[in-house]
Design a protein around this motif. Structure first.
Motif, PDB file in Angstrom:
ATOM      1  N   HIS A  64     -34.162 -54.652  14.179  1.00  0.00           N
ATOM      2  CA  HIS A  64     -32.786 -54.080  14.823  1.00  0.00           C
ATOM      3  C   HIS A  64     -32.732 -53.838  16.263  1.00  0.00           C
ATOM      4  N   THR A 104     -25.926 -58.967  10.106  1.00  0.00           N
ATOM      5  CA  THR A 104     -26.118 -59.203   8.873  1.00  0.00           C
ATOM      6  C   THR A 104     -27.006 -58.573   8.021  1.00  0.00           C
ATOM      7  N   ALA A 105     -28.100 -58.334   8.546  1.00  0.00           N
ATOM      8  CA  ALA A 105     -29.176 -57.726   8.125  1.00  0.00           C
ATOM      9  C   ALA A 105     -28.831 -56.349   7.815  1.00  0.00           C
ATOM     10  N   ALA A 109     -33.529 -59.189  13.222  1.00  0.00           N
ATOM     11  CA  ALA A 109     -32.929 -58.470  12.008  1.00  0.00           C
ATOM     12  C   ALA A 109     -34.118 -57.609  11.452  1.00  0.00           C
ATOM     13  N   GLY A 127     -30.609 -63.247   8.781  1.00  0.00           N
ATOM     14  CA  GLY A 127     -30.009 -61.679   8.490  1.00  0.00           C
ATOM     15  C   GLY A 127     -30.214 -61.727   7.231  1.00  0.00           C
ATOM     16  N   ALA A 152     -27.703 -62.092  13.308  1.00  0.00           N
ATOM     17  CA  ALA A 152     -28.892 -61.654  12.214  1.00  0.00           C
ATOM     18  C   ALA A 152     -28.739 -60.343  12.240  1.00  0.00           C
ATOM     19  N   HIS A 153     -28.927 -59.717  13.289  1.00  0.00           N
ATOM     20  CA  HIS A 153     -28.966 -58.145  13.386  1.00  0.00           C
ATOM     21  C   HIS A 153     -27.706 -57.503  12.458  1.00  0.00           C
TER      22      HIS A 153
END
Length: 597
Positions: free
Chosen positions: A395, A427-428, A392, A259, A424-425
């Motif tokens: 999305h 966080t990004a 990430a 992410g 990761a999604h």
């Protein structure tokens, strides 16, 4: 002599038609599935043919067979440098001079724009130019994926199918989306992920009205490819197993790292695009400059060429030293940024998988160097890293999870993959709210509001020229209409086109088999109020309210004013598709307002 419609055979057929109509009211939905399946088969065929075209082009340019990395590894240094430059020059020339040949119609050249913002049609000439340009970019070593032109070609075929039918904008958009999902599914041998890619990223909805046809198209596209080419998973990997629950902490840490890495990868791509734009060079020189960057890097590392598939396979097989992979990762991101930023037509989906595999593999070796215990295998971390970076950057975590599973058919890593992709999604999102495809959907932002306003009214969704007859139409003409078509009502209008009512399929059952009624009964005798009418300027909410009290599939659309002229008909499926499209749009507007506040 009996009329053709009153013979015993036709009479039996007509009764069967009535029974089917009573059982299956949603005839339009079955029609959509049929065309979605046809588009899927065409998408699969086009993908197989395009792959063979790429292999042929690569052989013509280099005189060698094999993957792009294998071909470049066997070339002398001067050819490694010159091939991407010449390929970029030709690819850019195709775009530059092909731009003068493109269609002047308002149809889009990007399938995402056509599905979300456009009229559901692609420009044939411009699409051919883009596909041809991508062929030269991919086969000359450009660091870009071949899935882009494959999806473009499949979408173009779907658009051509949509042009042959008198469909509404919503239906054309849906069939075009089916073409895109077929292209993704055929490229990666992943039917579920192909449908989810379009549903999550492009359409923004997984409502069954849209997701059902997407699945139908993706499955048939994948099966076509498997029948004609290969049915093996895209990546062949050794079996991985989750040894203990403690390993999940490593996958969570990798999800956090993915992410953090993904936004920088996106910024590198966009920054390179802005840098090349500032040069103000024509397309052929800009792409040649991008080819020069790739060629220079390929002098020492031919692995930077192509989409990175062969390198990812080596990473999953744990064939790379971590020190060599660190250098290759930096050079590959540079090469991909140069190809993408210069304007080369292609996909960045597979290069993104390369970045994810490298990050996961290097993370495993870093943890091992720190002396941490209970580590998963580096190949397993590389595999899940592919999905995490993909989630990430796009999305679309659900699509990423299913994509990795379908490409490997390894169920053991589903649990850690799910955890890591979701982390990761989110966080990004904290660093980069836009996805890797956001720029494509912003290019026509000015036209989007106008088209959305048009779709807020029934007139923007209606299908024109519905079946109609005059009040004095004889019974045999009415029967012929119902036998040859699938609609449930035949609208009746006078000489001025004023809507008078409708003749229902069920209402004529009692008159069947009586040939002497051929010219005795006319439409006026069978006239009923029919389905409720809706006015041209009515809102979609009003239309939804009408359908909530009516079980049929279509409503007659009439003009405003005291003398309602019949203008068209509104399908329930079209309405639901349009309402589904408005949900993600409203969410986006809400997010923008939240940021401004």
């Amino acid at each position: 002599m009996l009329r053709w419609w009153s013979t015993p055979r036709i009479f039996k057929f007509f009764l069967l038609r009535l029974r089917l109509a009573a059982t299956y009211q949603a005839v339009d939905r079955y029609t959509v599935l049929f065309w979605a399946g046809l588009v899927g088969i065409l998408g699969g065929l086009s993908s197989v043919l395009f792959r063979r075209l790429l292999d042929l082009m690569a052989f013509v340019l280099s005189g060698r067979h094999g993957s792009i990395v294998e071909i470049f590894s066997g070339l002398p240094p001067w050819q490694r440098l010159a091939t991407p430059i010449v390929g970029g020059l030709v690819a850019g020339g195709v775009l530059y001079f092909g731009g003068r040949w493109h269609s002047r119609r308002s149809s889009s050249t990007d399938f995402m724009e056509a599905v979300v913002l456009g009229e559901g049609t692609l420009s044939f000439r411009s699409s051919i130019v883009k596909i041809l340009s991508a062929t030269f970019s991919v086969t000359s070593g450009g660091s870009i994926g071949r899935e882009g032109p494959m999806v473009q070609l499949s979408s173009l075929l779907a658009s051509m199918v949509g042009r042959t039918r008198k469909w509404s904008v919503a239906q054309r958009r849906l069939i075009l989306a089916c073409g895109a999902s077929a292209g993704i599914a055929a490229a990666y041998n992943a039917p579920i992920a192909g449908a989810l890619f379009v549903a999550e990223i492009v359409v923004g909805s997984i409502a069954m009205e849209t997701f059902g046809p997407l699945i139908f198209s993706s499955v048939l596209a994948t099966q076509t490819v498997r029948f004609l080419a290969d049915s093996d998973p895209l990546y062949v990997i050794p079996p991985f197993h989750l040894q203990s629950g403690l390993e999940l902490f490593y996958y969570l840490a990798l999800g956090l790292l993915a992410g953090l890495v993904a936004p920088w990868f996106l910024r590198a791509l966009r920054g390179s695009e802005k840098l090349f734009t500032k040069t103000c060079l024509p397309a052929y020189l800009r792409l040649a400059l991008g080819g020069l960057v790739v060629g220079v890097l390929a002098l020492r590392y031919p692995e930077v060429c192509g989409n990175g598939y062969s390198v990812v396979t080596g990473i999953l097989q744990e064939q790379w030293l971590w020190s060599s992979l660190v250098v290759l990762l930096l050079l590959k991101v540079t090469a991909t940024s140069a190809s993408f930023g210069s304007g080369a037509v292609g996909g960045v989906f597979t290069p993104t998988l390369f970045v994810g595999a490298s990050v996961g593999y290097l993370f495993g070796h870093a943890c091992e160097g720190l002396g941490l215990g209970g580590l998963p295998e580096p190949g397993a971390l590389a595999l899940t890293g592919m999905g995490m970076v993909l989630a990430a950057t796009t999305h679309a975590p659900l699509m990423a999870i299913i994509m990795i599973f379908e490409m490997t058919l390894d169920y053991q890593l589903i649990l850690p993959l799910m955890l890591g992709c979701v982390l990761a999604h989110f966080t990004a999102l904290g660093f980069e709210s836009g996805s890797i495809y956001s720029a494509s959907l912003k290019r026509k932002g000015a036209d989007y509001a106008q088209r959305q306003l048009a779709l807020l009214k029934v007139g923007g969704l209606m299908k024109s020229d519905p079946a109609r007859v005059r009040p004095d139409a004889p019974f045999n003409q009415i029967a012929k209409h119902f036998v040859l078509h699938t609609y449930q009502y035949l609208y009746v209008v006078n000489e001025q086109g004023i809507y008078l009512g409708a003749v229902g399929l069920q209402d004529i059952k009692q008159y069947l088999g009586n040939s002497f009624l051929d010219n005795l009964i006319v439409a006026q005798d069978l006239l009923t109020d029919g389905p409720p009418i809706i006015h041209y300027s009515a809102s979609l909410e009003e239309a939804l309210e009408k359908f909530s009290h009516y079980t049929g599939e279509r409503l007659p659309v009439v003009s405003d004013g005291p003398s309602p002229r019949l203008l068209g008909s509104l399908g329930k499926t079209d309405l639901l598709l349009a309402l589904a499209e408005r949900v993600p749009a409203a969410e986006g507007q809400f997010a923008d307002q939240t940021k401004k506040g």
